[in-house]
Design a protein around this motif. Structure first.
Motif, PDB file in Angstrom:
ATOM      1  N   ARG A  27     -35.895 -12.332  18.302  1.00  0.00           N
ATOM      2  CA  ARG A  27     -35.368 -13.552  17.670  1.00  0.00           C
ATOM      3  C   ARG A  27     -36.460 -14.594  17.469  1.00  0.00           C
ATOM      4  N   LEU A  28     -37.513 -14.521  18.294  1.00  0.00           N
ATOM      5  CA  LEU A  28     -38.643 -15.441  18.159  1.00  0.00           C
ATOM      6  C   LEU A  28     -39.637 -14.975  17.092  1.00  0.00           C
ATOM      7  N   GLY A  29     -39.389 -13.794  16.527  1.00  0.00           N
ATOM      8  CA  GLY A  29     -40.231 -13.316  15.442  1.00  0.00           C
ATOM      9  C   GLY A  29     -41.243 -12.253  15.811  1.00  0.00           C
ATOM     10  N   PHE A  30     -41.225 -11.762  17.053  1.00  0.00           N
ATOM     11  CA  PHE A  30     -42.158 -10.712  17.451  1.00  0.00           C
ATOM     12  C   PHE A  30     -41.728  -9.377  16.852  1.00  0.00           C
ATOM     13  N   THR A  31     -42.702  -8.542  16.510  1.00  0.00           N
ATOM     14  CA  THR A  31     -42.409  -7.196  16.021  1.00  0.00           C
ATOM     15  C   THR A  31     -42.112  -6.292  17.212  1.00  0.00           C
ATOM     16  N   LEU A  32     -41.537  -5.121  16.954  1.00  0.00           N
ATOM     17  CA  LEU A  32     -41.273  -4.177  18.045  1.00  0.00           C
ATOM     18  C   LEU A  32     -42.565  -3.729  18.719  1.00  0.00           C
ATOM     19  N   GLU A  33     -43.629  -3.584  17.944  1.00  0.00           N
ATOM     20  CA  GLU A  33     -44.915  -3.212  18.532  1.00  0.00           C
ATOM     21  C   GLU A  33     -45.406  -4.305  19.483  1.00  0.00           C
ATOM     22  N   GLU A  34     -45.271  -5.551  19.073  1.00  0.00           N
ATOM     23  CA  GLU A  34     -45.673  -6.668  19.939  1.00  0.00           C
ATOM     24  C   GLU A  34     -44.792  -6.738  21.189  1.00  0.00           C
ATOM     25  N   VAL A  35     -43.501  -6.469  21.012  1.00  0.00           N
ATOM     26  CA  VAL A  35     -42.581  -6.462  22.146  1.00  0.00           C
ATOM     27  C   VAL A  35     -43.003  -5.378  23.141  1.00  0.00           C
ATOM     28  N   ALA A  36     -43.336  -4.198  22.638  1.00  0.00           N
ATOM     29  CA  ALA A  36     -43.769  -3.100  23.509  1.00  0.00           C
ATOM     30  C   ALA A  36     -45.018  -3.497  24.295  1.00  0.00           C
ATOM     31  N   GLU A  37     -45.943  -4.159  23.629  1.00  0.00           N
ATOM     32  CA  GLU A  37     -47.165  -4.611  24.306  1.00  0.00           C
ATOM     33  C   GLU A  37     -46.842  -5.633  25.392  1.00  0.00           C
ATOM     34  N   LEU A  38     -45.922  -6.552  25.105  1.00  0.00           N
ATOM     35  CA  LEU A  38     -45.528  -7.549  26.097  1.00  0.00           C
ATOM     36  C   LEU A  38     -44.861  -6.891  27.306  1.00  0.00           C
ATOM     37  N   LEU A  39     -43.960  -5.950  27.050  1.00  0.00           N
ATOM     38  CA  LEU A  39     -43.279  -5.260  28.150  1.00  0.00           C
ATOM     39  C   LEU A  39     -44.274  -4.471  28.996  1.00  0.00           C
ATOM     40  N   GLU A  40     -45.213  -3.806  28.331  1.00  0.00           N
ATOM     41  CA  GLU A  40     -46.221  -3.033  29.058  1.00  0.00           C
ATOM     42  C   GLU A  40     -47.095  -3.949  29.911  1.00  0.00           C
ATOM     43  N   ALA A  41     -47.488  -5.076  29.343  1.00  0.00           N
ATOM     44  CA  ALA A  41     -48.309  -6.032  30.093  1.00  0.00           C
ATOM     45  C   ALA A  41     -47.532  -6.570  31.300  1.00  0.00           C
ATOM     46  N   GLY A  42     -46.245  -6.836  31.118  1.00  0.00           N
ATOM     47  CA  GLY A  42     -45.425  -7.316  32.211  1.00  0.00           C
ATOM     48  C   GLY A  42     -45.272  -6.287  33.310  1.00  0.00           C
ATOM     49  N   ARG A  43     -45.099  -5.036  32.922  1.00  0.00           N
ATOM     50  CA  ARG A  43     -44.976  -3.970  33.927  1.00  0.00           C
ATOM     51  C   ARG A  43     -46.275  -3.821  34.695  1.00  0.00           C
ATOM     52  N   HIS A  44     -47.385  -3.875  33.972  1.00  0.00           N
ATOM     53  CA  HIS A  44     -48.688  -3.736  34.620  1.00  0.00           C
ATOM     54  C   HIS A  44     -48.919  -4.884  35.596  1.00  0.00           C
ATOM     55  N   ARG A  45     -48.592  -6.085  35.159  1.00  0.00           N
ATOM     56  CA  ARG A  45     -48.820  -7.269  35.991  1.00  0.00           C
ATOM     57  C   ARG A  45     -47.955  -7.254  37.247  1.00  0.00           C
ATOM     58  N   HIS A  46     -46.760  -6.717  37.137  1.00  0.00           N
ATOM     59  CA  HIS A  46     -45.832  -6.725  38.265  1.00  0.00           C
ATOM     60  C   HIS A  46     -45.845  -5.414  39.043  1.00  0.00           C
ATOM     61  N   GLY A  47     -46.779  -4.527  38.731  1.00  0.00           N
ATOM     62  CA  GLY A  47     -46.950  -3.302  39.494  1.00  0.00           C
ATOM     63  C   GLY A  47     -45.930  -2.219  39.235  1.00  0.00           C
ATOM     64  N   HIS A  48     -45.204  -2.295  38.135  1.00  0.00           N
ATOM     65  CA  HIS A  48     -44.243  -1.246  37.805  1.00  0.00           C
ATOM     66  C   HIS A  48     -44.942  -0.176  36.979  1.00  0.00           C
ATOM     67  N   PRO A  49     -44.761   1.084  37.316  1.00  0.00           N
ATOM     68  CA  PRO A  49     -45.357   2.134  36.492  1.00  0.00           C
ATOM     69  C   PRO A  49     -44.672   2.175  35.132  1.00  0.00           C
ATOM     70  N   PRO A  50     -45.389   2.534  34.098  1.00  0.00           N
ATOM     71  CA  PRO A  50     -44.766   2.622  32.775  1.00  0.00           C
ATOM     72  C   PRO A  50     -43.790   3.789  32.736  1.00  0.00           C
ATOM     73  N   PRO A  51     -42.762   3.712  31.891  1.00  0.00           N
ATOM     74  CA  PRO A  51     -41.834   4.832  31.769  1.00  0.00           C
ATOM     75  C   PRO A  51     -42.567   6.066  31.264  1.00  0.00           C
TER      76      PRO A  51
END
Length: 63
Positions: A27-51
């Motif tokens: 809704r803020l205008g991010f593309t799905l690719e950008e969303v994926a990058e944000l989610l991956e960065a968040g998982r990395h930062r919080h120590g969650h392994p990627p799916p």
């Protein structure tokens, strides 16, 4: 994946949270690719392994 008695899919709390984040940033205008990058960065930062699907090679999008 499990289902409710009514046949509806039941999702875990992490999946629901991820979907809410995805929809919010779209809704803020991010593309799905950008969303994926944000989610991956968040998982990395919080120590969650990627799916598992993140370990597969990514397809490049047409430009």
């Amino acid at each position: 994946m499990s289902s409710s008695n009514g046949g509806h899919r039941l999702y875990g709390e992490d999946a629901v949270t991820a979907l809410r984040v995805i929809k919010a940033v779209q809704r803020l205008g991010f593309t799905l690719e950008e969303v994926a990058e944000l989610l991956e960065a968040g998982r990395h930062r919080h120590g969650h392994p990627p799916p598992a699907s993140r370990n597969e090679p990514r397809r490049s999008s047409p430009t």
